[in-house]
Design an enzyme around this catalytic site. Structure first.
Site, PDB file in Angstrom:
ATOM      1  N   ASP A  62       0.838  -1.198   0.000  1.00  0.00           N
ATOM      2  CA  ASP A  62       0.000   0.000   0.000  1.00  0.00           C
ATOM      3  C   ASP A  62       0.879   1.257   0.000  1.00  0.00           C
ATOM      4  O   ASP A  62       1.923   1.294   0.653  1.00  0.00           O
ATOM      5  CB  ASP A  62      -0.887  -0.021   1.244  1.00  0.00           C
ATOM      6  CG  ASP A  62      -1.894   1.108   1.278  1.00  0.00           C
ATOM      7  OD1 ASP A  62      -2.725   1.189   0.368  1.00  0.00           O
ATOM      8  OD2 ASP A  62      -1.842   1.904   2.236  1.00  0.00           O
TER       9      ASP A  62
ATOM     10  N   GLU B  24      14.167 -14.770  -0.312  1.00  0.00           N
ATOM     11  CA  GLU B  24      14.410 -15.973   0.479  1.00  0.00           C
ATOM     12  C   GLU B  24      13.267 -16.975   0.367  1.00  0.00           C
ATOM     13  O   GLU B  24      13.380 -18.110   0.836  1.00  0.00           O
ATOM     14  CB  GLU B  24      14.622 -15.600   1.950  1.00  0.00           C
ATOM     15  CG  GLU B  24      15.839 -14.727   2.213  1.00  0.00           C
ATOM     16  CD  GLU B  24      15.959 -14.372   3.684  1.00  0.00           C
ATOM     17  OE1 GLU B  24      15.464 -15.157   4.522  1.00  0.00           O
ATOM     18  OE2 GLU B  24      16.535 -13.311   3.997  1.00  0.00           O
TER      19      GLU B  24
END
Length: 535
Positions: free
Chosen positions: A214, A266
């Site tokens: 956002d 990751e």
């Protein structure tokens, strides 16, 4: 059906799955209610996954469901690592993730790094600690201007209207680019990043497939917080071409996205999408460099009127921007912050015809497509009475701008409100009495409905060999029209925004947004064609 682990392995094996995905935005409050309180919730979403699978979407983007006092309907977050009881609990979220993955649907959720709720424990501690305290350093507190500090520290306006500053009892002011209930975080403070990283890992470990970021142009503010040129500021969803706004799109925000990307890297196959209200191609492209966001909302198509020339320019510029960095384009026509495009395109039957045409244009383009819940039903903007409005922007803008009209609960079945949205007697926003013909149930049985058009188009987009390739080429077309071809697959998409019948391009008709007249394309209509089959 594919289990969660299978889908996770598929994401790791093909970490670029998202580059051609169709993502369906679920505005939680308005999608489906499972407990009769009139507000949509996580179990409501889970109960409608069969519909979403039938529609043919690849992923969901779910708006905030975290703990919140709901001053901005969830975008004011008090605890980003817990589910608000209004929407369910963490077990309900885990069930939703698991069931969505079983159906082959990935799930993306919001993160809101620019601000918190005023009820967040950090902000409450800041209020109690006073000026100069370490607690206040997590936010943007400043002394006021004027003889006695009675004026805001600068002239920044809030996106929701009024000043972006509010004064507290001890005389200091705090920054809030949105409502006063949403204090902005100070991204120069190390604890702010550490907390977001903890939030990202928390939800990634719960199985989410990514995040919509956002206010992705926010977070970092210009050094010294200089005044803004108020004459250059337009509506909240305006696209600025060459405007240096010290509130947004500053250099420091890119360091934040690089940190976020390092965490996501990751977790193979997980992605980030940024809310980026930037028009300049080079500035937009910076957000989607290989070490920042995976993709970003490009709002050019959403911001363009129903005119072939203007739409072609929007498409060309959108593709040019992403080609600078090798990212996929993204396309959206509506979301929870803007009036629905059926109404923007003229409303009534005209708006529906044009929305059907734009559905085919959008789904023919290479890249990522975002659908806002209800657009597949052809829902219009609703005129909400003042007494029922809940959007904080409505009050702060002096009753001139409000987003409630695009957030009306979805009609699922039946002839009268609440149309199967809830088993309770009321809904959080009132539903129109004349939506019986546009319910999902009614449209599923109608081969000529908007929903049936979306289902056909999504099926072809997934399976037809003509809808392939990352580039398009344009055909010559009459005034008020355009036609492009997908290079690599051969699909031709033609759009007529003129008032005249025009000849169809050569090819076999695969799908049309409305009835054709022989070999001519009527006004307000789009068509997909494929090269003739070889003898």
């Amino acid at each position: 059906m594919r289990r969660s682990a299978d889908l996770r392995k598929e994401s790791a094996d093909d970490p670029t799955w998202w580059r051609t995905a169709v993502v369906y935005q679920v505005y939680v409050r308005s999608f489906a209610d499972s407990n009769a309180d009139g507000v949509g919730d996580l179990e409501g979403i889970r109960g409608r996954l069969g519909y979403l699978e039938l529609l043919g979407v690849d992923a969901l983007w779910i708006t905030p469901f975290f703990r919140s006092p709901m001053a901005d309907h969830g975008y004011d977050i008090a605890d980003p690592r817990d589910v608000d009881p209004l929407f369910g609990d963490l077990d309900a979220f885990d069930r939703l993730i698991d069931d969505a993955h079983q159906r082959g649907i990935r799930v993306v959720i919001d993160v809101v790094p620019n601000h918190t709720s005023e009820e967040h424990e950090w902000f409450q501690a800041a209020l109690q600690a006073g000026p100069g305290s370490p607690e206040r350093e997590r936010y943007v507190f400043r002394a006021g201007r004027g003889v006695a500090g009675e004026l805001p520290p600068n002239n920044w306006p809030s996106v929701f209207g009024g000043s972006a500053w509010s004064r507290v009892a001890d005389g200091q002011w705090y920054l809030h680019l949105f409502s006063r209930h949403q204090p902005d975080l100070n991204w120069q403070h190390p604890e702010v990043w550490a907390d977001l990283e903890r939030t990202l890992r928390f939800w990634l470990d719960h199985g989410v497939d990514g995040f919509r970021v956002d206010v992705a142009t926010g977070m970092a503010k210009a050094d010294g917080l200089p005044d803004v040129d108020l004459s250059r500021i337009g509506p909240p969803t305006a696209l600025y071409e060459d405007f240096d706004d010290p509130r947004f799109d500053t250099e420091g925000v890119h360091d934040i996205h690089r940190r976020i990307r390092k965490v996501l890297d990751e977790y193979p196959g997980r992605v980030t999408t940024g809310e980026v209200w930037v028009k300049d191609n080079e500035r937009f492209a910076r957000y989607i460099r290989p070490d920042e966001l995976h993709m970003a909302f490009n709002f050019r198509l959403l911001s363009t009127e129903f005119d072939a020339g203007a739409l072609r320019t929007a498409i060309e510029e959108s593709l040019a921007a992403v080609q600078l960095v090798g990212a996929p384009a993204s396309w959206t026509l509506s979301n929870h912050d803007v009036p629905r495009h059926v109404t923007r395109y003229g409303g009534g039957e005209l708006g529906v015809r044009r929305a059907r045409a734009m559905a085919l244009v959008q789904l023919a383009l290479p890249g990522v497509v975002y659908l806002y819940n209800g657009e597949e039903l052809g829902l219009p903007e609703v005129e909400v009475p003042s007494w029922a409005r809940q959007d904080p922007m409505w009050e702060r803008s002096g009753h001139t701008i409000g987003r409630d009209g695009c957030r009306i609960p979805l009609p699922w079945e039946g002839e009268a409100p609440p149309y199967g949205f809830t088993t309770g007697g009321t809904t959080w926003l009132p539903m129109p009495p004349d939506w019986g013909a546009v319910t999902a149930e009614a449209q599923l049985e109608d081969p000529g409905s908007m929903l049936s058009l979306y289902r056909q188009a999504l099926e072809f987009r997934k399976t037809h060999q003509a809808i392939r390739g990352d580039e398009i080429e344009w055909y010559g077309a009459p005034a008020g029209c355009f036609a492009f071809r997908r290079k690599g697959g051969g699909l031709i998409c033609a759009l007529n925004t003129s008032a005249a019948l025009v000849p169809l391009p050569p090819g076999e008709v695969l799908l049309a947004s409305g009835p054709l007249e022989g070999d001519r394309l009527p006004p307000d209509t789009a068509v997909w064609l494929v090269p003739p089959a070889s003898p």
